[in-house]
Motif scaffolding. Structure first.
Motif, short mmCIF file in Angstrom:
data_model
loop_
_atom_site.label_atom_id
_atom_site.label_comp_id
_atom_site.label_asym_id
_atom_site.label_seq_id
_atom_site.Cartn_x
_atom_site.Cartn_y
_atom_site.Cartn_z
N ILE A 69 37.03 29.21 44.99
CA ILE A 69 38.42 29.26 45.42
C ILE A 69 38.85 27.86 45.86
CG2 ILE A 69 40.08 30.37 46.95
CD1 ILE A 69 38.11 32.65 47.32
N SER A 70 39.94 27.39 45.32
CA SER A 70 40.41 26.06 45.66
C SER A 70 40.92 26.02 47.10
CB SER A 70 41.53 25.62 44.70
OG SER A 70 42.69 26.42 44.90
N ASP A 71 40.98 24.82 47.66
CA ASP A 71 41.47 24.65 49.02
C ASP A 71 42.92 25.10 49.14
OD1 ASP A 71 39.04 23.64 49.70
OD2 ASP A 71 39.62 21.55 49.50
N GLU A 72 43.71 24.85 48.09
CA GLU A 72 45.12 25.24 48.13
C GLU A 72 45.26 26.76 48.16
OE1 GLU A 72 49.21 24.59 45.47
OE2 GLU A 72 47.30 23.73 44.83
N GLN A 73 44.43 27.46 47.36
CA GLN A 73 44.47 28.92 47.37
C GLN A 73 44.01 29.48 48.72
OE1 GLN A 73 42.63 30.76 43.86
NE2 GLN A 73 42.83 28.81 42.81
N LYS A 74 42.98 28.85 49.30
CA LYS A 74 42.52 29.30 50.61
C LYS A 74 43.61 29.12 51.66
CE LYS A 74 37.60 28.29 49.88
NZ LYS A 74 36.47 27.43 50.29
N GLU A 132 47.22 31.80 55.23
CA GLU A 132 48.58 31.89 55.76
C GLU A 132 49.12 33.31 55.61
OE1 GLU A 132 53.01 30.13 54.65
OE2 GLU A 132 51.22 29.03 54.04
N TYR A 133 48.87 33.92 54.45
CA TYR A 133 49.30 35.30 54.23
C TYR A 133 48.51 36.28 55.10
CZ TYR A 133 51.99 33.82 50.11
OH TYR A 133 52.90 33.23 49.28
N TRP A 134 47.25 35.96 55.33
CA TRP A 134 46.41 36.84 56.13
C TRP A 134 46.93 36.96 57.56
CZ3 TRP A 134 43.27 40.61 55.34
CH2 TRP A 134 42.37 41.03 56.33
N LYS A 151 40.78 40.38 52.51
CA LYS A 151 41.38 39.05 52.64
C LYS A 151 41.60 38.42 51.28
CE LYS A 151 40.98 34.91 55.52
NZ LYS A 151 40.14 34.20 56.51
N ASN A 152 40.62 38.61 50.38
CA ASN A 152 40.74 38.01 49.05
C ASN A 152 41.73 38.77 48.15
OD1 ASN A 152 39.12 35.82 49.39
ND2 ASN A 152 37.29 36.76 48.55
N SER A 153 42.21 39.91 48.60
CA SER A 153 43.24 40.61 47.82
C SER A 153 44.56 39.84 47.84
CB SER A 153 43.45 42.02 48.36
OG SER A 153 43.98 41.98 49.68
N LEU A 154 44.69 38.89 48.76
CA LEU A 154 45.92 38.09 48.86
C LEU A 154 45.90 36.89 47.93
CD1 LEU A 154 46.23 38.16 52.75
CD2 LEU A 154 47.40 39.61 51.11
N LEU A 155 44.77 36.67 47.23
CA LEU A 155 44.71 35.57 46.27
C LEU A 155 45.55 35.89 45.04
CD1 LEU A 155 40.89 34.77 46.39
CD2 LEU A 155 42.72 33.33 47.28
N PHE A 156 46.18 34.88 44.47
CA PHE A 156 46.95 35.08 43.25
C PHE A 156 46.01 35.09 42.05
CE2 PHE A 156 50.18 33.35 46.12
CZ PHE A 156 51.19 34.29 45.94
N ASP A 157 46.48 35.61 40.94
CA ASP A 157 45.68 35.72 39.72
C ASP A 157 45.76 34.41 38.95
OD1 ASP A 157 45.05 38.34 40.32
OD2 ASP A 157 46.87 39.07 39.35
N TYR A 158 44.81 33.52 39.25
CA TYR A 158 44.79 32.22 38.58
C TYR A 158 43.78 32.18 37.44
CZ TYR A 158 47.50 30.35 42.50
OH TYR A 158 48.48 30.10 43.42
N GLU A 159 43.24 33.36 37.04
CA GLU A 159 42.19 33.34 36.02
C GLU A 159 42.66 32.74 34.70
OE1 GLU A 159 42.95 35.91 37.80
OE2 GLU A 159 41.16 36.72 38.79
#
Length: 710
Positions: A75-80, A85-87, A139-147
């Protein structure tokens, strides 16, 4: 089927999937959300209605479509940054104001207050909480789909064209584009952050940028007889916005906090998992305690019972509310993530099947099955030195670490260890009788007779005994006394499931294992998928796609269970699925062995080779001496051979070879004397001379135009 939070169900008629997000403490109703749609509005539903739909097959349990294993390092720093922030928004709504949010009369007010608190519009707040509900409530459910995004997490190369947003300043009628942040400029920014920002002086980023300009982007000139620093013009220096961007790109909050504050301040105020000594458990699964201890018993090897392998490490996972032992692991791993992983895997394992592997037949009432808990209280040893973010962020399990030298904070599991250790110590051969042996005492290590499987069977019996026995000093609840429940772990556990809120995390077993199993990067070779120097694996997909020809020396990530090395697994599809690889037949000597036993066996092989090495060296020397003697005799014989020209010696090699062959045949030919003497020859039998017969064959060869001897 028992309902749990985070369970996914599907309607048969319209294929609509729903997720159970909350079960009321009374267990009379629950809240669900749809897994599709722009907004996930919690819907009230009675448990009787749910039971009717399930009993009549209108609603069935299905696999969570969003369950996956995400490696924290990927996970990139920007995504984290965005995720964290969303968490904060989710924590404010779901964990701090859950009851008000579930009440539709006060829901809008909570969303409005949250949007004001975190400076976001209400629509964005609704999208965040919707993503949390629909994607798995982790917590990781808030990650966007960058695949499917290209060049994910990679820094773009600095070319001739200016990257990023264009500047709006002009000079002499021309727009000043500024500089590209290449490797040199980026190295200067990183160095400036280390020199001016990550220090005890606690300079701001703005001040750090100014000091960078003075240090690296200015000229020292003499002005009015004084040395002064003159900063370069705008077109040659990084802007403050670029400086802040690259700081956040490589930001390490923990490292910055340790450098700007202190390690003590970080441990007390800012670390992610704070120790908690209060046992605020309301039902089964609220909190587990996990700990490890070295048993006071010496064991022998399963492979060679003459070999003593030392004392095993015993891991125990115990439920704080009921005192039920939910999982165990007995192995040779010291306090580490590997041993804790095995114990947590045993927590979600079927206990009847687990006991049957050791020849112990039980019913589920003797040792009830369990799931992952809401919180796990662990010693610093188990969860330090390994990245546990997969367990925290993918499975939403909170890890609490006790402070150093505070074993009393895990008093329940510590007391359980002492009880088990004392019982088995007095009846097990090879046990430590006392801490110090006196002169002349027998070495108790020589009495070791149990291997690790036999010792595990003894521990299993002890666990079953504990789970079904009265425990002392248990703080009995008034409701337990009214229900006439004895202080027995199994009885308290079953009563708690029926009458209290269960904080279990229902997750598919395979997903749990993918997040728990040990990870390793290994190579593909022509011999197979190489785990170590002597273990090779393969799978049908590898053979079909020709991995061992096309992908030789390529590195792949695998997960494995050190207890079962017959298989390894290759995670695919972002952790949602996996490829199972089998141990090759040429490595069958390692089949059904654990990683510890394989290592031990390889060490034995190495020792046997080393022990024979002196004899092997002597065999090599004797072989060389024998060959040299034969060669020496042949050379001496050659001195007495009459001299011939080189041409004469080379001529006729083929004819010489045929003569030598006929001579060897005549000497090597079999003649069975005893059998031939017993057989009576006919009266008209006449022996044929071999020389005459050979001459006839030569005549026939000449007739056919073949040269004799060819």
């Amino acid at each position: 089927m028992i309902l749990h939070e985070n369970m996914v169900l599907q309607y048969i008629e319209d294929d609509l999937k729903i997720r159970v997000i909350c079960i009321d403490d009374s267990k009379e109703f629950c809240y669900i959300v749809k897994l599709t749609g722009d907004t996930a509005i919690p819907k009230y539903m009675s448990m009787n209605e749910m039971k009717y739909l399930r009993d009549n097959n209108y609603l069935i349990r299905v696999t969570d479509p969003f369950a996956k294993s995400i490696i924290e390092e990927d996970i990139s720093d920007e995504q984290k940054l965005i995720r964290d922030e969303y968490w904060e928004v989710v924590e404010n709504i779901w964990y701090e104001n859950k009851k008000e949010f579930l009440d539709k009369r006060s829901r809008n007010k909570i969303i409005t207050n949250t949007s004001i608190k975190f400076d976001k519009n209400e629509k964005q707040v609704r999208r965040i909480i919707t993503r949390f509900f629909q994607r798995g409530m982790t917590k990781n459910s808030l990650l966007f789909d960058y695949e499917n995004s290209g060049a994910r997490g990679k820094v773009r190369r600095a070319g001739g064209k200016k990257r990023g947003r264009k500047r709006a300043c002009e000079k002499d009628g021309q727009i000043i584009e500024g500089i590209n942040i290449d490797e040199v400029a980026l190295n200067i920014i990183k160095t400036s952050i280390r020199l001016f920002y990550s220090k005890k002086e606690k300079k701001s980023l703005s001040d750090a940028h100014k000091y960078m300009l003075v240090k690296f982007y200015s000229d020292k000139l003499i002005f009015n007889n004084q040395k002064r620093n003159f900063v370069w013009d705008k077109s040659r220096i990084p802007t403050y916005r670029e400086f802040v961007y690259w700081y956040h790109k490589f930001e390490d909050k923990k490292e910055d906090m340790l450098n700007r504050e202190s390690k003590r301040y970080y441990e007390l105020h800012k670390r992610e998992l704070l120790a908690n000594s209060t046992m605020d458990t309301f039902g089964p699964g609220s909190r587990y305690e996990i700990d490890a201890t070295v048993a006071d018993v010496y064991l022998v090897s399963r492979i060679d019972h003459k070999k003593i392998i030392g004392r095993p490490v015993v891991y125990v996972v115990i439920d704080v509310f009921s005192r039920l032992v939910c999982g165990i692991y007995i192995g040779l791993e010291g306090p580490s993530w590997l041993g804790a992983m095995m114990a947590l895997d045993n927590v979600v394992e079927d206990k009847v099947e687990f006991c049957s592997r050791y020849g112990i037949e039980i019913t589920s009432e003797k040792w009830p099955n369990s799931f992952l808990s809401e919180k796990i209280l662990a010693d610093r040893g188990e969860f330090e030195g390994y990245n546990v973010e997969n367990l925290i962020n993918n499975l939403n399990v909170k890890i609490e670490n006790t402070a150093p030298y505070r074993g009393d904070l895990k008093g329940i599991v510590e007391r359980n260890f002492r009880t088990i250790n004392e019982r088995i110590k007095h009846m097990t051969p090879g046990a430590i009788a006392k801490e110090y042996r006196e002169r002349g005492d027998r070495d108790y290590r020589l009495d070791a007779v149990l291997d690790i499987n036999e010792f595990t069977s003894i521990i299993i019996h002890e666990v079953i005994h504990h789970n079904n026995s009265i425990i002392s000093n248990y703080p009995m609840d008034v409701e337990l006394i009214k229900a006439e429940i004895a202080p027995v772990p199994c009885l308290i556990w079953n009563w708690g499931i029926a009458n209290r809120r269960c904080a279990f995390k229902y997750v598919e077993k395979d997903i749990v294992r993918l997040n728990l199993m040990y990870r390793k990067k290994i190579s593909i070779t022509r011999k197979g998928i190489q785990f170590n120097s002597k273990m090779f694996y393969s799978c049908e997909l590898a053979i079909q796609e020709g991995w061992f020809l096309k992908r030789v020396n390529e590195k792949i990530n695998i997960v494995y269970d050190p207890r079962e090395m017959n298989f390894i697994y290759i995670p695919i599809n972002n952790g949602r699925e996996f490829i199972k690889c089998n141990l090759l037949d040429k490595c069958s000597r390692y089949r059904d062995l654990s990683i510890e036993e394989i290592t031990f066996l390889q060490e034995l092989e190495k020792e046997s080779i080393n022990d024979y090495q002196d004899k092997q060296n002597q065999v090599h020397v004797d072989n060389i001496e024998s060959a040299e003697k034969i060669i020496g005799k042949a050379k001496e014989r050659a001195k007495f051979i009459s001299s011939h020209s080189d041409a004469k010696r080379i001529k006729g090699i083929r004819e010489n070879r045929m003569q030598e062959k006929e001579e060897i045949r005549s000497n090597e030919g079999f003649e069975l004397e005893r059998l031939s003497n017993k057989i009576k020859k006919p009266k008209d039998y006449v022996d044929v001379d071999n020389s005459e017969q050979l001459s006839k064959i030569d005549i026939l060869k000449k007739v056919r135009g073949e040269k004799v001897g060819r």
